[in-house]
Motif scaffolding. Structure first.
Motif, mmCIF file in Angstrom:
data_model
loop_
_atom_site.group_PDB
_atom_site.id
_atom_site.type_symbol
_atom_site.label_atom_id
_atom_site.label_comp_id
_atom_site.label_asym_id
_atom_site.label_seq_id
_atom_site.Cartn_x
_atom_site.Cartn_y
_atom_site.Cartn_z
ATOM 1 N N PRO A 1 -22.410 130.495 80.077
ATOM 2 C CA PRO A 1 -22.169 131.794 80.727
ATOM 3 C C PRO A 1 -21.674 132.839 79.741
ATOM 4 N N SER A 2 -21.931 134.108 80.089
ATOM 5 C CA SER A 2 -21.427 135.228 79.294
ATOM 6 C C SER A 2 -20.088 135.674 79.852
ATOM 7 N N ALA A 3 -19.230 136.099 78.966
ATOM 8 C CA ALA A 3 -17.893 136.516 79.383
ATOM 9 C C ALA A 3 -17.757 138.016 79.177
ATOM 10 N N VAL B 1 -3.847 118.204 75.462
ATOM 11 C CA VAL B 1 -3.132 119.175 74.649
ATOM 12 C C VAL B 1 -3.848 119.206 73.283
ATOM 13 N N ILE B 2 -3.177 119.484 72.188
ATOM 14 C CA ILE B 2 -3.881 119.598 70.904
ATOM 15 C C ILE B 2 -4.630 118.312 70.553
ATOM 16 N N SER B 3 -4.072 117.166 70.956
ATOM 17 C CA SER B 3 -4.740 115.898 70.666
ATOM 18 C C SER B 3 -6.122 115.867 71.305
ATOM 19 N N ALA C 1 -9.157 137.450 75.440
ATOM 20 C CA ALA C 1 -10.079 138.460 74.903
ATOM 21 C C ALA C 1 -9.594 139.063 73.590
ATOM 22 N N GLY C 2 -8.320 138.896 73.267
ATOM 23 C CA GLY C 2 -7.790 139.452 72.022
ATOM 24 C C GLY C 2 -6.440 138.835 71.706
ATOM 25 N N VAL C 3 -6.077 138.897 70.443
ATOM 26 C CA VAL C 3 -4.848 138.204 70.037
ATOM 27 C C VAL C 3 -3.606 139.023 70.421
ATOM 28 N N ASP D 1 -23.410 126.755 72.951
ATOM 29 C CA ASP D 1 -23.758 127.190 71.603
ATOM 30 C C ASP D 1 -23.860 128.710 71.578
ATOM 31 N N LYS D 2 -22.839 129.366 71.021
ATOM 32 C CA LYS D 2 -22.835 130.831 70.927
ATOM 33 C C LYS D 2 -23.340 131.297 69.556
ATOM 34 N N VAL D 3 -23.986 130.410 68.838
ATOM 35 C CA VAL D 3 -24.548 130.633 67.507
ATOM 36 C C VAL D 3 -23.435 130.859 66.476
ATOM 37 N N ASP E 1 -9.085 123.394 83.150
ATOM 38 C CA ASP E 1 -10.237 123.508 82.237
ATOM 39 C C ASP E 1 -9.813 124.389 81.070
ATOM 40 N N ALA E 2 -9.843 123.838 79.879
ATOM 41 C CA ALA E 2 -9.552 124.632 78.680
ATOM 42 C C ALA E 2 -10.872 124.947 77.993
ATOM 43 N N GLN E 3 -11.110 126.232 77.732
ATOM 44 C CA GLN E 3 -12.290 126.624 76.946
ATOM 45 C C GLN E 3 -11.825 126.831 75.522
ATOM 46 N N ILE E 4 -12.423 126.076 74.623
ATOM 47 C CA ILE E 4 -11.984 126.129 73.236
ATOM 48 C C ILE E 4 -13.092 126.777 72.403
ATOM 49 N N PHE E 5 -12.731 127.852 71.725
ATOM 50 C CA PHE E 5 -13.691 128.661 70.969
ATOM 51 C C PHE E 5 -13.624 128.222 69.515
ATOM 52 N N ALA F 1 -19.021 127.676 68.738
ATOM 53 C CA ALA F 1 -19.276 126.745 69.840
ATOM 54 C C ALA F 1 -18.126 126.903 70.828
ATOM 55 N N VAL F 2 -18.439 126.738 72.099
ATOM 56 C CA VAL F 2 -17.382 126.750 73.119
ATOM 57 C C VAL F 2 -17.397 125.391 73.810
ATOM 58 N N LEU F 3 -16.243 124.768 73.796
ATOM 59 C CA LEU F 3 -16.081 123.425 74.344
ATOM 60 C C LEU F 3 -15.246 123.558 75.604
ATOM 61 N N TRP G 1 1.993 122.499 68.765
ATOM 62 C CA TRP G 1 2.598 122.675 67.444
ATOM 63 C C TRP G 1 1.616 123.251 66.435
ATOM 64 N N ASN G 2 0.541 123.837 66.909
ATOM 65 C CA ASN G 2 -0.455 124.420 66.018
ATOM 66 C C ASN G 2 0.222 125.404 65.048
ATOM 67 N N PRO G 3 0.086 125.179 63.719
ATOM 68 C CA PRO G 3 0.761 126.055 62.750
ATOM 69 C C PRO G 3 0.277 127.505 62.793
ATOM 70 N N LEU G 4 -0.843 127.755 63.438
ATOM 71 C CA LEU G 4 -1.357 129.120 63.591
ATOM 72 C C LEU G 4 -0.306 130.048 64.205
ATOM 73 N N HIS G 5 0.612 129.469 64.943
ATOM 74 C CA HIS G 5 1.591 130.269 65.675
ATOM 75 C C HIS G 5 2.949 130.346 64.986
ATOM 76 N N ALA G 6 3.047 129.721 63.804
ATOM 77 C CA ALA G 6 4.354 129.684 63.155
ATOM 78 C C ALA G 6 4.302 129.844 61.638
ATOM 79 N N HIS H 1 0.578 131.914 71.070
ATOM 80 C CA HIS H 1 -0.265 130.955 71.783
ATOM 81 C C HIS H 1 -0.944 131.660 72.973
ATOM 82 N N GLY H 2 -2.222 131.394 73.167
ATOM 83 C CA GLY H 2 -2.885 131.957 74.340
ATOM 84 C C GLY H 2 -2.183 131.529 75.623
ATOM 85 N N LEU H 3 -1.769 130.282 75.654
ATOM 86 C CA LEU H 3 -1.152 129.796 76.892
ATOM 87 C C LEU H 3 0.248 130.361 77.123
HETATM 88 C C1 LIG Z 1 -6.683 121.409 75.338
HETATM 89 C C2 LIG Z 1 -6.257 122.770 74.965
HETATM 90 C C3 LIG Z 1 -6.624 123.059 73.561
HETATM 91 C C4 LIG Z 1 -6.225 124.395 73.153
HETATM 92 C C5 LIG Z 1 -6.710 124.692 71.773
HETATM 93 C C6 LIG Z 1 -6.148 125.936 71.313
HETATM 94 C C7 LIG Z 1 -4.886 125.734 70.524
HETATM 95 C C8 LIG Z 1 -4.032 126.974 70.476
HETATM 96 O O1 LIG Z 1 -2.875 126.703 69.693
HETATM 97 C C9 LIG Z 1 -4.834 128.121 69.883
HETATM 98 C C10 LIG Z 1 -4.452 129.415 70.444
HETATM 99 O O2 LIG Z 1 -3.629 129.565 71.314
HETATM 100 S S1 LIG Z 1 -5.332 130.754 69.811
HETATM 101 C C11 LIG Z 1 -4.572 132.139 70.646
HETATM 102 C C12 LIG Z 1 -5.237 132.508 71.919
HETATM 103 N N1 LIG Z 1 -6.623 132.948 71.754
HETATM 104 C C13 LIG Z 1 -6.894 134.139 71.188
HETATM 105 O O3 LIG Z 1 -6.037 134.877 70.768
HETATM 106 C C14 LIG Z 1 -8.361 134.527 71.130
HETATM 107 C C15 LIG Z 1 -8.516 135.967 71.479
HETATM 108 N N2 LIG Z 1 -9.960 136.312 71.536
HETATM 109 C C16 LIG Z 1 -10.632 136.686 70.442
HETATM 110 O O4 LIG Z 1 -10.090 136.791 69.359
HETATM 111 C C17 LIG Z 1 -12.113 136.982 70.624
HETATM 112 O O5 LIG Z 1 -12.335 137.320 71.972
HETATM 113 C C18 LIG Z 1 -13.005 135.770 70.255
HETATM 114 C C19 LIG Z 1 -12.849 135.473 68.762
HETATM 115 C C20 LIG Z 1 -12.642 134.535 71.090
HETATM 116 C C21 LIG Z 1 -14.454 136.116 70.554
HETATM 117 O O6 LIG Z 1 -14.752 137.353 69.964
HETATM 118 P P1 LIG Z 1 -16.126 137.564 69.203
HETATM 119 O O7 LIG Z 1 -16.268 136.577 68.104
HETATM 120 O O8 LIG Z 1 -16.198 139.008 68.845
HETATM 121 O O9 LIG Z 1 -17.179 137.154 70.314
HETATM 122 P P2 LIG Z 1 -18.223 138.076 71.058
HETATM 123 O O10 LIG Z 1 -19.198 138.623 70.060
HETATM 124 O O11 LIG Z 1 -17.519 139.030 71.962
HETATM 125 O O12 LIG Z 1 -18.969 137.023 71.989
HETATM 126 C C22 LIG Z 1 -19.756 135.996 71.403
HETATM 127 C C23 LIG Z 1 -20.124 135.024 72.493
HETATM 128 O O13 LIG Z 1 -18.978 134.253 72.867
HETATM 129 C C24 LIG Z 1 -18.657 134.486 74.247
HETATM 130 N N3 LIG Z 1 -17.190 134.634 74.297
HETATM 131 C C25 LIG Z 1 -16.497 135.685 73.838
HETATM 132 N N4 LIG Z 1 -15.178 135.450 74.006
HETATM 133 C C26 LIG Z 1 -15.064 134.243 74.593
HETATM 134 C C27 LIG Z 1 -13.965 133.496 75.003
HETATM 135 N N5 LIG Z 1 -12.709 133.943 74.873
HETATM 136 N N6 LIG Z 1 -14.199 132.279 75.559
HETATM 137 C C28 LIG Z 1 -15.452 131.839 75.699
HETATM 138 N N7 LIG Z 1 -16.558 132.517 75.318
HETATM 139 C C29 LIG Z 1 -16.344 133.709 74.773
HETATM 140 C C30 LIG Z 1 -19.377 135.749 74.642
HETATM 141 O O14 LIG Z 1 -19.709 135.772 76.019
HETATM 142 C C31 LIG Z 1 -20.605 135.697 73.758
HETATM 143 O O15 LIG Z 1 -21.532 134.831 74.314
HETATM 144 P P3 LIG Z 1 -22.887 135.413 74.985
HETATM 145 O O16 LIG Z 1 -23.554 136.225 73.901
HETATM 146 O O17 LIG Z 1 -23.650 134.218 75.395
HETATM 147 O O18 LIG Z 1 -22.437 136.269 76.132
#
Ligand SMILES: CCCCCCC[C@@H](O)CC(=O)SCCNC(=O)CCNC(=O)[C@H](O)C(C)(C)COP(=O)(O)OP(=O)(O)OC[C@H]1O[C@@H](n2cnc3c(N)ncnc32)[C@H](O)[C@@H]1OP(=O)(O)O
Length: 286
Positions: free
Chosen positions: A156-158, A69-71, A242-244, A115-117, A139-143, A120-122, A189-194, A210-212
């Motif tokens: 991979p590209s999304a 989870v967040i930890s 893909a979007g909030v 490394d998305k420059v 599997d959680a992908q963390i941006f 980072a995606v974990l 409990w991430n404050p981003l959501h409250a 929350h995304g989840l």
């Molecule tokens: C253990 C569990 C831990 C959980 C931790 C999380 C705690 C939570 O409390 C936090 C949340 O819930 S946050 C809320 C949910 N998430 C969101 O709302 C994010 C919505 N997405 C966005 O804003 C953009 O898509 C955004 C910002 C994600 C990407 O948009 P851009 O910056 O415009 O990126 P873009 O130029 O389109 O692409 C750049 C490269 O990144 C890859 N990519 C894009 N979206 C991705 C995504 N969602 N996940 C993974 N990779 C992604 C693209 O493919 C691109 O890479 P490449 O050039 O190699 O193809």
């Protein structure tokens, strides 16, 4: 260095015991909007303990506070500002139907760092077992915004588009104004959501959902619409955020039956010009 990919990947797994009760399941279901209308017999399976079925996405919050989870964000090689963290994607594999009460062992480790420059995606994998064997794998992908550029693999590209042609079913689900406040009690409990101030620092006009929570709302919509409400039919469920989503909005959930065992899904914000919310979304089922 905030992200040390080699160190994160080399770190040993973190293991912890988790447990849950029907109360945790009920709270989770309420947090993803279950229970309306309260007299609907199909809804009671989510909100009444005597009829309780567990929506498999509960696996993303079960045993909150344990690894995964967040930890999960405080791990070797990862030292990031929470305000830069977004949930990028989630993939769940269900090995057995989730029981309403459980005691299990959760093991988490970083399996990939991309490394998305500009970010980072974990990828954090959590495997959960109980006395009868494997229960689920998450599997959680963390941006991590602003944490790229360390010269790592791009990964991979999304960019997958939804299937061609009109969806088989489209439903809408209202996101209540207090949805995130209720959902967070399940463990994120991430404050981003409250907290409005924290959300502003993170770059948003107000707290986001929350995304989840969107993930759970969407799976429930698919199960209720195309799987006869049978939660045990879900085998895998993956998505990319893909979007909030803002509380108070409306999710538009489009579903394509691509085979007898697969539903593809696209979710948008009906209140914001249909902006994409979930992409690359697949539910595999029996
Ligand atoms: C253990 C569990 C831990 C959980 C931790 C999380 C705690 C939570 O409390 C936090 C949340 O819930 S946050 C809320 C949910 N998430 C969101 O709302 C994010 C919505 N997405 C966005 O804003 C953009 O898509 C955004 C910002 C994600 C990407 O948009 P851009 O910056 O415009 O990126 P873009 O130029 O389109 O692409 C750049 C490269 O990144 C890859 N990519 C894009 N979206 C991705 C995504 N969602 N996940 C993974 N990779 C992604 C693209 O493919 C691109 O890479 P490449 O050039 O190699 O193809």
């Amino acid at each position: 260095m905030p992200i040390d990919a080699a160190k994160a990947l080399a770190a040993g797994p973190r293991t912890g015991e988790i447990s849950w009760t029907p109360k945790d399941v009920l709270l989770y279901h309420l947090g993803i909007g279950a229970g309306l209308p309260a007299t609907d017999p199909d809804e009671l399976r989510y909100v009444l303990e005597s009829r309780l079925h567990v929506l498999p996405s509960f696996a993303t919050v079960a045993g909150s506070g344990a690894p995964g989870v967040i930890s999960g964000l405080s791990m070797p090689g990862v030292d990031v500002d929470l305000a830069r963290v977004l949930h990028g994607g989630q993939a769940l594999t269900v090995h057995r139907p989730l029981p309403t009460t459980g005691e299990a062992t959760a093991t988490s480790r970083v399996v990939a760092v991309y490394d998305k420059v500009k970010a980072a995606v974990l990828v954090l994998r959590t495997e959960v077992f109980d006395a009868d064997g494997p229960l689920w794998t998450n599997d959680a992908q963390i941006f991590l915004r602003g944490e790229g550029g360390f010269g790592g693999d791009r990964g991979p590209s999304a960019r997958t588009e939804p299937p061609a042609g009109p969806p088989d079913r489209t439903v809408e689900r209202a996101v209540r104004e207090d949805q995130a406040l209720l959902y967070r009690l399940s463990g994120d409990w991430n404050p981003l959501h409250a907290d409005p101030e924290f959300a502003r620092v993170a770059g948003f006009e107000r707290p986001i959902l929350h995304g989840l929570c969107t993930y759970g709302m969407t799976l429930k919509a698919v199960v209720d619409t195309l799987l006869d409400g049978e939660v045990t039919r879900v085998r895998e469920y993956r998505t990319r955020f893909a979007g909030v989503v803002y509380p108070g909005g409306t999710l538009r959930v489009r579903m394509w039956r691509t085979s007898g065992t697969e539903v593809r899904v696209a979710v948008s914000a009906a209140d914001r010009d249909d902006a994409p919310v979930l992409a690359d979304t697949v539910v595999a089922h029996t």
